[in-house]
Each structure stands twice: as structure tokens, then as C-alpha cells.
Write a protein that holds these residues in place. Structure first.
Motif, PDB file in Angstrom:
ATOM      1  N   GLU A   1      -3.040  -4.519  -7.383  1.00  0.00           N
ATOM      2  CA  GLU A   1      -2.774  -3.127  -7.759  1.00  0.00           C
ATOM      3  C   GLU A   1      -3.872  -2.182  -7.260  1.00  0.00           C
ATOM      4  OE1 GLU A   1      -0.419  -0.127  -9.475  1.00  0.00           O
ATOM      5  OE2 GLU A   1       0.043  -2.253  -9.215  1.00  0.00           O
ATOM      6  N   THR A   2      -5.121  -2.619  -7.296  1.00  0.00           N
ATOM      7  CA  THR A   2      -6.226  -1.783  -6.821  1.00  0.00           C
ATOM      8  C   THR A   2      -6.083  -1.476  -5.336  1.00  0.00           C
ATOM      9  OG1 THR A   2      -7.689  -2.735  -8.492  1.00  0.00           O
ATOM     10  CG2 THR A   2      -8.738  -1.611  -6.641  1.00  0.00           C
ATOM     11  N   ASP A   3      -5.728  -2.490  -4.547  1.00  0.00           N
ATOM     12  CA  ASP A   3      -5.513  -2.285  -3.112  1.00  0.00           C
ATOM     13  C   ASP A   3      -4.369  -1.311  -2.876  1.00  0.00           C
ATOM     14  OD1 ASP A   3      -7.480  -4.170  -2.723  1.00  0.00           O
ATOM     15  OD2 ASP A   3      -6.147  -5.694  -1.889  1.00  0.00           O
ATOM     16  N   LEU A   4      -3.282  -1.509  -3.595  1.00  0.00           N
ATOM     17  CA  LEU A   4      -2.114  -0.639  -3.439  1.00  0.00           C
ATOM     18  C   LEU A   4      -2.458   0.809  -3.756  1.00  0.00           C
ATOM     19  CD1 LEU A   4       0.877  -0.324  -2.829  1.00  0.00           C
ATOM     20  CD2 LEU A   4       1.344  -0.896  -5.216  1.00  0.00           C
ATOM     21  N   LEU A   5      -3.186   1.038  -4.830  1.00  0.00           N
ATOM     22  CA  LEU A   5      -3.572   2.401  -5.204  1.00  0.00           C
ATOM     23  C   LEU A   5      -4.486   3.026  -4.155  1.00  0.00           C
ATOM     24  CD1 LEU A   5      -4.140   1.912  -9.038  1.00  0.00           C
ATOM     25  CD2 LEU A   5      -2.243   3.127  -7.919  1.00  0.00           C
ATOM     26  N   ALA A   6      -5.391   2.235  -3.572  1.00  0.00           N
ATOM     27  CA  ALA A   6      -6.298   2.754  -2.535  1.00  0.00           C
ATOM     28  C   ALA A   6      -5.525   3.174  -1.295  1.00  0.00           C
ATOM     29  CB  ALA A   6      -7.353   1.710  -2.176  1.00  0.00           C
ATOM     30  N   VAL A   7      -4.552   2.363  -0.881  1.00  0.00           N
ATOM     31  CA  VAL A   7      -3.736   2.705   0.289  1.00  0.00           C
ATOM     32  C   VAL A   7      -2.844   3.894  -0.035  1.00  0.00           C
ATOM     33  CG1 VAL A   7      -1.922   1.875   1.836  1.00  0.00           C
ATOM     34  CG2 VAL A   7      -3.838   0.378   1.259  1.00  0.00           C
ATOM     35  N   GLU A   8      -2.262   3.900  -1.220  1.00  0.00           N
ATOM     36  CA  GLU A   8      -1.396   5.006  -1.636  1.00  0.00           C
ATOM     37  C   GLU A   8      -2.162   6.336  -1.659  1.00  0.00           C
ATOM     38  OE1 GLU A   8       1.917   5.713  -5.081  1.00  0.00           O
ATOM     39  OE2 GLU A   8       0.052   4.743  -5.680  1.00  0.00           O
ATOM     40  N   ALA A   9      -3.410   6.286  -2.069  1.00  0.00           N
ATOM     41  CA  ALA A   9      -4.229   7.505  -2.140  1.00  0.00           C
ATOM     42  C   ALA A   9      -4.462   8.132  -0.777  1.00  0.00           C
ATOM     43  CB  ALA A   9      -5.578   7.186  -2.807  1.00  0.00           C
ATOM     44  N   ARG A  10      -4.372   7.346   0.297  1.00  0.00           N
ATOM     45  CA  ARG A  10      -4.555   7.861   1.651  1.00  0.00           C
ATOM     46  C   ARG A  10      -3.332   8.627   2.149  1.00  0.00           C
ATOM     47  NH1 ARG A  10      -8.885   5.648   4.631  1.00  0.00           N
ATOM     48  NH2 ARG A  10      -8.208   7.236   6.089  1.00  0.00           N
ATOM     49  N   GLY A  11      -2.204   8.475   1.466  1.00  0.00           N
ATOM     50  CA  GLY A  11      -0.937   9.101   1.873  1.00  0.00           C
ATOM     51  C   GLY A  11      -0.923  10.575   1.564  1.00  0.00           C
ATOM     52  N   PRO A  12       0.201  11.220   1.711  1.00  0.00           N
ATOM     53  CA  PRO A  12       1.489  10.592   1.995  1.00  0.00           C
ATOM     54  C   PRO A  12       1.585  10.172   3.456  1.00  0.00           C
ATOM     55  CG  PRO A  12       1.773  12.962   1.952  1.00  0.00           C
ATOM     56  CD  PRO A  12       0.334  12.681   1.592  1.00  0.00           C
ATOM     57  N   TYR A  13       2.454   9.206   3.695  1.00  0.00           N
ATOM     58  CA  TYR A  13       2.657   8.663   5.035  1.00  0.00           C
ATOM     59  C   TYR A  13       4.012   9.124   5.574  1.00  0.00           C
ATOM     60  CZ  TYR A  13      -1.162   5.576   3.706  1.00  0.00           C
ATOM     61  OH  TYR A  13      -2.367   5.079   3.299  1.00  0.00           O
ATOM     62  N   ASP A  14       4.060   9.450   6.839  1.00  0.00           N
ATOM     63  CA  ASP A  14       5.326   9.796   7.483  1.00  0.00           C
ATOM     64  C   ASP A  14       6.145   8.557   7.794  1.00  0.00           C
ATOM     65  OD1 ASP A  14       4.843  12.552   7.459  1.00  0.00           O
ATOM     66  OD2 ASP A  14       3.733  12.447   9.340  1.00  0.00           O
ATOM     67  N   ALA A  15       5.467   7.462   8.047  1.00  0.00           N
ATOM     68  CA  ALA A  15       6.155   6.216   8.366  1.00  0.00           C
ATOM     69  C   ALA A  15       5.271   5.050   7.939  1.00  0.00           C
ATOM     70  CB  ALA A  15       6.444   6.116   9.862  1.00  0.00           C
ATOM     71  N   ILE A  16       5.909   3.953   7.576  1.00  0.00           N
ATOM     72  CA  ILE A  16       5.202   2.719   7.258  1.00  0.00           C
ATOM     73  C   ILE A  16       5.814   1.632   8.125  1.00  0.00           C
ATOM     74  CG2 ILE A  16       4.691   0.995   5.501  1.00  0.00           C
ATOM     75  CD1 ILE A  16       4.853   3.265   3.429  1.00  0.00           C
TER      76      ILE A  16
END
Length: 89
Positions: free
Chosen positions: A61-76
Motif C-alpha cells: 500500500e505504501t508503494d501504491l500511494l507513493a506512485v499515485e501521489a506522482r499522478g495524475p497519469y495520462d496513460a499507464i
């Protein structure tokens, strides 16, 4: 792997901001070092864009939140994405 996929995305849009995320259990530190080294080797191809490497281990969950915080993303984009039911209790 994911680093080569990220490089191809940058080459098609030199103003793109890309986050490359990967996690490999016990080898995560080595994986991230390789991702960062790949970014540095190809820094001249980034043009006005930028690239960064983050840890993203399935189920963390910590990793997911860190990546999510860098968004929003146009594409994954995913590369070598697999799911192992044994990895989750």
C-alpha cells in the motif's frame, strides 16, 4: 523490461514526464538501481522530458500511494506484468 518500454515512450514524445515503477521482492533495490542507471544513460534522449524510478511492489500500500501521489497519469503501460495468487494471503 519496463525500463526499455519507458525509453521507447520517451523517444516518441520528448516532452513527456515518465515514472518507471518496478518491484521485485528481495531484489527490488537492485532493480531500482538498474532502472535509475538506465535513465541516466539515456538522459540525453529525454529532451525536455523527465524520468524517475519508483518502487512498486504488488500488494504494498505504501508503494501504491507513493506512485499515485506522482499522478495524475495520462496513460499507464505495463510490461512483464504477472499475478501470482501465492503472493497474497
Amino acid at each position: 523490461g519496463v525500463a526499455m518500454l519507458g525509453e521507447e515512450v520517451v523517444l516518441t514524445d520528448p516532452a513527456v514526464e515518465i515514472t518507471v515503477a518496478d518491484g521485485d521482492g528481495a531484489r527490488t533495490a537492485t532493480t531500482l538501481e538498474r532502472l535509475q542507471a538506465n535513465i541516466e544513460v539515456n538522459r540525453d534522449k529525454l529532451g525536455q522530458g523527465s524520468a524517475s524510478a519508483l518502487k512498486l511492489l504488488w500488494g504494498d500500500e505504501t508503494d501504491l500511494l507513493a506512485v499515485e501521489a506522482r499522478g495524475p497519469y495520462d496513460a499507464i503501460l505495463g510490461c512483464d506484468v504477472t499475478y501470482s495468487p501465492e503472493a497474497f494471503d
